[in-house]
Design a protein around this motif. Structure first.
Motif, PDB file in Angstrom:
ATOM      1  N   VAL A 132      -0.112   5.701   2.609  1.00  0.00           N
ATOM      2  CA  VAL A 132       0.861   6.632   2.033  1.00  0.00           C
ATOM      3  C   VAL A 132       2.294   6.257   2.404  1.00  0.00           C
ATOM      4  N   GLN A 133       2.510   5.909   3.655  1.00  0.00           N
ATOM      5  CA  GLN A 133       3.887   5.765   4.108  1.00  0.00           C
ATOM      6  C   GLN A 133       4.378   4.318   4.105  1.00  0.00           C
ATOM      7  N   VAL A 134       3.479   3.365   4.340  1.00  0.00           N
ATOM      8  CA  VAL A 134       3.940   1.989   4.499  1.00  0.00           C
ATOM      9  C   VAL A 134       3.878   1.207   3.187  1.00  0.00           C
ATOM     10  N   GLY A 159      11.555   8.152 -10.182  1.00  0.00           N
ATOM     11  CA  GLY A 159      11.119   7.504  -8.955  1.00  0.00           C
ATOM     12  C   GLY A 159      11.767   6.146  -8.790  1.00  0.00           C
ATOM     13  N   TYR A 160      11.478   5.549  -7.679  1.00  0.00           N
ATOM     14  CA  TYR A 160      12.067   4.258  -7.356  1.00  0.00           C
ATOM     15  C   TYR A 160      11.738   3.224  -8.417  1.00  0.00           C
ATOM     16  N   GLY A 202       4.082   1.699  -0.023  1.00  0.00           N
ATOM     17  CA  GLY A 202       5.121   1.875  -1.014  1.00  0.00           C
ATOM     18  C   GLY A 202       6.427   1.209  -0.623  1.00  0.00           C
ATOM     19  N   ASN A 203       6.637   1.044   0.661  1.00  0.00           N
ATOM     20  CA  ASN A 203       7.883   0.450   1.121  1.00  0.00           C
ATOM     21  C   ASN A 203       7.799  -1.051   1.342  1.00  0.00           C
ATOM     22  N   ILE A 247      -1.629   6.276   7.138  1.00  0.00           N
ATOM     23  CA  ILE A 247      -0.196   6.008   7.256  1.00  0.00           C
ATOM     24  C   ILE A 247       0.166   4.760   6.469  1.00  0.00           C
TER      25      ILE A 247
END
Lengths: 372, 307
Positions: free
Chosen positions: B218-220, B31-32, B222-223, B215
């Motif tokens: 889960v999606q934001v 993973g990252y 981590g970034n 959102i």
């Protein structure tokens, strides 16, 4: 119901009935689905008077104007068909896609699915989203770089209450379905895949909720020609197998001719012409469509494109031209064109054009000669 | 038929390939964060800095066991002994207390004052920033313009003003430092979130019917957490220096607690007689903060992975 079967959950009979022969069978969309679809004889997805104006920034109290990205666009997608939407960049294709998906709020107009308004009490947005999914152009930007491929695909089902191991299993079988071996690809991150592989993942992701409609917004435009063909074939197979209907947005007229059953031509936020693919490609009635088709590169050296079919850029959508929006670039423009906005008028069954030349008594000198 | 087709299908015979696919057979890419970790380990400066920080943390934790003397016990007879005096390897301070023991115990409060406000501010600031960035529009305007008000004050001044208003003490120092760090963290969080929000994968998540909280989770997150965390880490050094400054001004830690900034303050009268001794707490502050800065730089470049 088992998992793989669940993806193709619509019964075989249904799929077969929905199967829609591609190509030039001069199809009237109304006729193609009349005998199957016992429950819903009408259109599957319907845009009714969609309008999207993006207000301009700058005014302190009142906005100085608006970009009229999409202006009163109405059309229908019938079960089993592929509706191609073509037009120059900036004509409102992608905005239309986002409006259909309810990703942006329309200034006016409604989207109906199976006759019910999306976002209404009858069909809440969450339920609507399970039926209509979208594949974006940029295969990389549409995958979360921090999630593995299977996590990305499994996300939507878990949102809708599926247990996560179940969702992962569905993700893997979908990966297999789009031609990516789960054992090799499920645990990968997007940057480790090629553009074509990523777009397959995006298709799998869009299919994870078992939708009935896919909106493909330039979904193959960024791919190499050979990969593009593979992905197109995959899309066509999936459509037949799962009984899907597509809205296929593209600027590539050749590709649209290859896949679409009907084509809708947009110009400056309006529908210029809509009709069965072959009828439209061989007998376009709107000068814009004609010009657009002439801009296609010819394989035949005797049919060279000598002059630019349409000159200049499309006018500014902030202050679109009066009357027919195309009159500033149209070779046949007359007085009536800048004065009266032509309505989308039927020229044949299932074929309509918004041009004064296609309207019998519009006042255009060529109207009578060409009108049906 | 439309509504009756549930997403969650009941169990059934798993057909085709799925049945043969054991979970363990899947090829997993690192993973990252695993990649970032590997890259940090290859950076000697970052590893060195991390080891120094680790050592200081260990010293702080084990202070009672490794300090040779009682850090509070002074004796007028042995004031301001130079480093190297027998029994007092780093000398004694202005009250005759063992410098080495005070420096060791001082690591506790100094680290605490450096790290805690940043952690608190990370939570509050990223909450504000992510909310503003994800919501956009007028929510963003209200939150961020409010945050902007704090930027009108230089951070040192703001910390002093708040501490002064709240009164001296560790807790009040903590609160004022937290308040000082919330605006810059919120601003960083807002800008990364705004850039992530418009990505297609967030659009796709919205199109799948997920709510904003899901959102973001889960999606934001981590970034955006990476850049925010790195930024927060760079603030630890600032926080330590500000905390020392507050103590120096008599606003943070109160005597006789050993804290590096406060020690610097109380020893300043002896700067002409024992300059080396006076510099010692400053050296500790310098070493710790520069280690945090170098680790931050290492992390930042390790996280800057293309693709």
């Amino acid at each position: 119901m088992s998992d793989t079967a669940a993806i193709g959950v619509r019964p075989l009979a249904d799929t077969a009935a929905l199967h829609h022969p591609r190509g030039g069978e001069g199809s009237d969309p109304g006729r193609n689905h009349s005998d199957p679809a016992p429950l819903n004889p009408g259109p599957l997805l319907e845009a009714q008077g969609l309008v999207k104006h993006f207000p301009l920034k700058g005014g302190l109290i009142r906005s100085p104007g608006a970009v009229r990205a999409v202006d009163a666009v109405s059309f229908s997608l019938y079960p089993g068909e592929i509706l191609g939407i073509v037009g120059e960049s900036g004509c409102g294709k992608s905005t239309t896609a986002r409006l259909l998906m309810n990703l942006i709020v329309p200034t006016a107009g409604t989207v109906r699915f199976d006759g019910r308004i999306a976002g209404s009490r009858e069909l809440p947005l969450r339920a609507f989203r399970r039926q209509v999914q979208m594949v974006f152009q940029d295969s990389y930007a549409s995958l979360n770089p921090r999630l593995t491929v299977e996590e990305s695909i499994a996300f939507a089902p878990t949102v809708h209450g599926m247990a996560s191991d179940e969702a992962v299993r569905r993700a893997r079988s979908l990966l297999d379905r789009v031609g990516l071996e789960p054992a090799r690809f499920a645990g990968r991150y997007p940057h480790e895949l090629s553009g074509g592989q990523r777009q397959r993942v995006n298709i799998a992701r869009a299919l994870a909720l078992q939708p009935r409609v896919l909106i493909l917004d330039e979904a193959v435009s960024a791919l190499d020609k050979s990969i593009e063909a593979q992905v197109l074939n995959l899309l066509l197979d999936l459509k037949d197998e799962l009984g899907l209907s597509y809205i296929f947005i593209s600027h590539d007229l050749e590709v649209v001719r290859f896949v679409a059953t009907r084509v809708l031509v947009m110009y400056l936020g309006r529908i210029a012409e809509v009709g069965p693919t072959e009828a439209l490609y061989t007998g376009s009635r709107h000068p814009y469509t004609t010009a657009l088709l002439r801009s296609m590169l010819s394989m035949d050296p005797d049919r060279r494109t000598e002059s630019a079919p349409v000159a200049g850029d499309p006018p500014n959508p902030i202050n679109p031209p009066s009357g027919c929006r195309f009159h500033t670039r149209c070779a046949f423009a007359e007085g009536v064109c800048s004065a009266v906005d032509p309505a989308l008028a039927p020229v044949e069954t299932g074929h309509a054009a918004a041009c004064h030349m296609a309207i019998a008594s519009s006042g255009h000198s060529k109207a009578d000669a060409r009108a049906a | 038929m439309l509504m009756s087709r549930p997403v969650a299908e009941g169990p059934g015979q798993a057909p085709g390939l799925a049945s043969g696919q054991a979970m363990s057979e899947i090829v997993r890419s690192p993973g990252y964060w695993a990649t970032v970790w590997r890259r940090v380990l290859r950076d000697p400066v970052a590893v060195g800095a991390a080891l120094v920080i680790l050592a200081i943390v260990l010293i702080a934790i084990l202070a009672p066991y490794i300090a040779p003397q009682d850090p509070y016990k002074g004796m007028t007879l042995r004031r301001l002994r130079p480093p190297g005096t027998e029994g007092f390897p780093l000398g004694t301070d202005e009250l005759g207390r063992d410098m080495l023991s005070r420096l060791i115990f001082g690591a506790r409060l100094s680290l605490f004052m450096g790290v805690t406000p940043v952690i608190l501010a990370l939570f509050l600031g990223s909450a504000i920033g992510i909310a503003a960035g994800y919501a956009g529009g007028w929510v963003n305007s209200i939150l961020m313009r409010t945050i902007d008000v704090f930027f009108a004050f230089p951070s040192v001044l703001l910390a002093i003003a708040l501490s002064g208003a709240l009164g001296a003490g560790v807790l009040n120092g903590l609160i004022s430092l937290t308040v000082v760090f919330i605006p810059p963290i919120a601003r960083v969080a807002e800008s990364v979130t705004t850039s992530v929000r418009s990505r297609d994968y967030v659009e796709a998540a919205r199109a799948s019917g997920a709510g904003p909280l899901t959102i973001v989770r889960v999606q934001v997150l981590g970034n955006v957490m990476g850049p925010i965390f790195v930024y927060g880490m760079s603030l630890v050094a600032v926080s330590m220096i500000l905390a020392s400054g507050l103590s120096f001004l008599g606003l943070g830690v109160k005597p006789p607690e050993p804290e590096w900034g406060l020690m610097l303050n109380t020893l300043r009268t002896a700067i002409y007689t024992q300059p080396l001794l006076c510099a010692l707490p400053g050296v500790m502050i310098f070493v710790t903060s520069i280690s945090f800065n170098m680790l931050t730089d290492g992390l930042r470049s390790a996280m800057d992975i293309k693709a």
